[in-house]
Write a protein that holds these residues in place. Sequence first.
Motif, mmCIF file in Angstrom:
data_model
loop_
_atom_site.group_PDB
_atom_site.id
_atom_site.type_symbol
_atom_site.label_atom_id
_atom_site.label_comp_id
_atom_site.label_asym_id
_atom_site.label_seq_id
_atom_site.Cartn_x
_atom_site.Cartn_y
_atom_site.Cartn_z
ATOM 1 N N TYR A 257 0.837 -1.208 0.000
ATOM 2 C CA TYR A 257 0.000 0.000 0.000
ATOM 3 C C TYR A 257 0.871 1.257 0.000
ATOM 4 O O TYR A 257 0.634 2.195 -0.780
ATOM 5 N N SER A 258 1.883 1.276 0.845
ATOM 6 C CA SER A 258 2.761 2.444 0.919
ATOM 7 C C SER A 258 3.556 2.624 -0.364
ATOM 8 O O SER A 258 3.773 3.760 -0.817
ATOM 9 N N ARG A 259 3.975 1.523 -0.969
ATOM 10 C CA ARG A 259 4.657 1.640 -2.256
ATOM 11 C C ARG A 259 3.734 2.233 -3.303
ATOM 12 O O ARG A 259 4.151 3.027 -4.157
ATOM 13 N N GLY A 260 2.463 1.877 -3.247
ATOM 14 C CA GLY A 260 1.494 2.447 -4.173
ATOM 15 C C GLY A 260 1.320 3.940 -3.969
ATOM 16 O O GLY A 260 1.202 4.701 -4.947
ATOM 17 N N ILE A 261 1.317 4.391 -2.708
ATOM 18 C CA ILE A 261 1.228 5.826 -2.413
ATOM 19 C C ILE A 261 2.430 6.560 -2.997
ATOM 20 O O ILE A 261 2.302 7.637 -3.594
ATOM 21 N N LEU A 262 3.609 5.980 -2.849
ATOM 22 C CA LEU A 262 4.818 6.623 -3.379
ATOM 23 C C LEU A 262 4.820 6.646 -4.899
ATOM 24 O O LEU A 262 5.254 7.626 -5.517
ATOM 25 N N THR A 263 4.338 5.583 -5.515
ATOM 26 C CA THR A 263 4.251 5.553 -6.983
ATOM 27 C C THR A 263 3.310 6.643 -7.475
ATOM 28 O O THR A 263 3.620 7.375 -8.429
ATOM 29 N N GLU A 264 2.164 6.760 -6.819
ATOM 30 C CA GLU A 264 1.214 7.807 -7.195
ATOM 31 C C GLU A 264 1.820 9.190 -6.968
ATOM 32 O O GLU A 264 1.664 10.099 -7.797
ATOM 33 N N THR A 265 2.532 9.365 -5.842
ATOM 34 C CA THR A 265 3.203 10.637 -5.559
ATOM 35 C C THR A 265 4.196 10.986 -6.662
ATOM 36 O O THR A 265 4.249 12.120 -7.139
ATOM 37 N N ALA A 266 4.993 9.991 -7.060
ATOM 38 C CA ALA A 266 6.000 10.218 -8.101
ATOM 39 C C ALA A 266 5.357 10.628 -9.417
ATOM 40 O O ALA A 266 5.851 11.521 -10.114
ATOM 41 N N ARG A 267 4.248 10.018 -9.752
ATOM 42 C CA ARG A 267 3.594 10.329 -11.021
ATOM 43 C C ARG A 267 2.958 11.719 -11.004
ATOM 44 O O ARG A 267 2.964 12.424 -12.014
ATOM 45 N N ILE A 268 2.417 12.093 -9.842
ATOM 46 C CA ILE A 268 1.874 13.451 -9.717
ATOM 47 C C ILE A 268 3.009 14.470 -9.822
ATOM 48 O O ILE A 268 2.915 15.466 -10.549
ATOM 49 N N LEU A 269 4.093 14.225 -9.095
ATOM 50 C CA LEU A 269 5.246 15.124 -9.148
ATOM 51 C C LEU A 269 5.805 15.204 -10.556
ATOM 52 O O LEU A 269 6.250 16.266 -11.008
ATOM 53 N N ALA A 270 5.766 14.085 -11.275
ATOM 54 C CA ALA A 270 6.313 14.032 -12.632
ATOM 55 C C ALA A 270 5.583 14.957 -13.591
ATOM 56 O O ALA A 270 6.172 15.425 -14.573
ATOM 57 N N VAL A 271 4.300 15.223 -13.349
ATOM 58 C CA VAL A 271 3.572 16.163 -14.208
ATOM 59 C C VAL A 271 4.246 17.528 -14.148
ATOM 60 O O VAL A 271 4.502 18.161 -15.183
ATOM 61 N N ALA A 272 4.560 17.983 -12.933
ATOM 62 C CA ALA A 272 5.237 19.264 -12.784
ATOM 63 C C ALA A 272 6.658 19.212 -13.339
ATOM 64 O O ALA A 272 7.108 20.135 -14.036
ATOM 65 N N VAL A 273 7.384 18.130 -13.049
ATOM 66 C CA VAL A 273 8.769 18.015 -13.512
ATOM 67 C C VAL A 273 8.831 17.979 -15.037
ATOM 68 O O VAL A 273 9.694 18.623 -15.652
ATOM 69 N N ALA A 274 7.928 17.257 -15.679
ATOM 70 C CA ALA A 274 7.921 17.199 -17.143
ATOM 71 C C ALA A 274 7.667 18.577 -17.740
ATOM 72 O O ALA A 274 8.278 18.947 -18.757
ATOM 73 N N ASN A 275 6.789 19.336 -17.112
ATOM 74 C CA ASN A 275 6.558 20.699 -17.596
ATOM 75 C C ASN A 275 7.812 21.548 -17.476
ATOM 76 O O ASN A 275 8.134 22.345 -18.369
ATOM 77 N N LEU A 276 8.550 21.381 -16.384
ATOM 78 C CA LEU A 276 9.799 22.114 -16.209
ATOM 79 C C LEU A 276 10.845 21.700 -17.237
ATOM 80 O O LEU A 276 11.575 22.536 -17.763
ATOM 81 N N VAL A 277 10.930 20.410 -17.509
ATOM 82 C CA VAL A 277 11.883 19.910 -18.507
ATOM 83 C C VAL A 277 11.553 20.483 -19.876
ATOM 84 O O VAL A 277 12.442 20.942 -20.608
ATOM 85 N N ASN A 278 10.282 20.489 -20.229
ATOM 86 C CA ASN A 278 9.885 21.039 -21.527
ATOM 87 C C ASN A 278 10.095 22.543 -21.602
ATOM 88 O O ASN A 278 10.461 23.087 -22.659
#
Length: 346
Positions: A257-278
């Motif tokens: 369950y906790s690994r799933g929370i972290l995976t979801e966190t990473a994917r949410i954070l990745a939306v912002a990071v991808a925008n910064l990369v672009n």
Amino acid sequence: MRGPGRDAAGGGTGSRGTGRESAAAPRWIAGVDIGGTNLRAGLIPFEGGVPGVVRRERTRPERGPADVVARVADMLRSAAGEVGRGEVAGIGVGCPGPLDRKAGVVLETPNLGWRNVPLRDLVAEATGLPVTVDNDANCAAYGEWWQGAGKGADRLIGLTLGTGIGGGIVIGGEIYRGASDAAGEVGHMSVDFAGRLCACGSRGCVEAYASGPGIAARAVEGLTEAGDSRLAEIALNGSGRVTARAVCEAALRGDAYSRGILTETARILAVAVANLVNLLSPDVIVVAGGVTAAGEYLFGPLGEEVRRRAFPSAVAACRIVPSEIPDTAGMIGAAGVFKRTVYGGA
């Protein structure tokens, strides 16, 4: 503590020095990192490197800025007494914003509850030393550029996942602050225009999902349906409540369950990071904060989602790495900002 006097920082204004001061460079610069939860202060070698002495306390912002400033002064006096030799050039302070950096005033900061606080002058009066003030996330990013995981990079973005999510941008050795000193507020990039309410008053900010409190809140919401998750047990053995740190610990112990929370966190954070990369195509993005202890449970899905969302050429040119100085980046960077402002150069 001894120093060159307030004129070395332009009468406390934070104006750039002429370089004359570097002829007799002192041994130390004091760095202060005021976070929503933790307060750090210490002495950084003038040329950079490992802090000579570090002091840590809880911030306790509810006691007000005067109390925090008084404790900062006590911490620095204690640190200077332990080192026992060499002058302290002055103090660099990192604090959550928004700030009026030139005036040294904290305009408003949701994570501290402060408004219109003349922080630079309060610290200068309490210590008798010249002071510069900058955004804490800017300082953390600068610390990673000066002495950490992004040392020497031409274009660096720093992200700090803590009580909030701070961001800082360093281009060509200079912090990019924008027209209003508010550039780099990555935590308030929207990942869902109708999403969770953020402390800033807006909705859907990445901070509301991927900061420490955001991770904990999302974990608690699904915990009753998580079946045999060990997260509640681990939380009870620690602080007694679910925290982002407890989520990381449970994930490292194999809790699905906790690994799933972290995976979801990473994917949410990745939306912002991808925008910064672009948008900026940086050489390196440095991620700091307690949640980075999760290692590949965070960085694996983060990198995967950024690769899926951002332009391949920009992704190929960018490293996404954990901080090398996670506990002291803000403090080191604050000292580095003072040095660059007063003495010039890194």
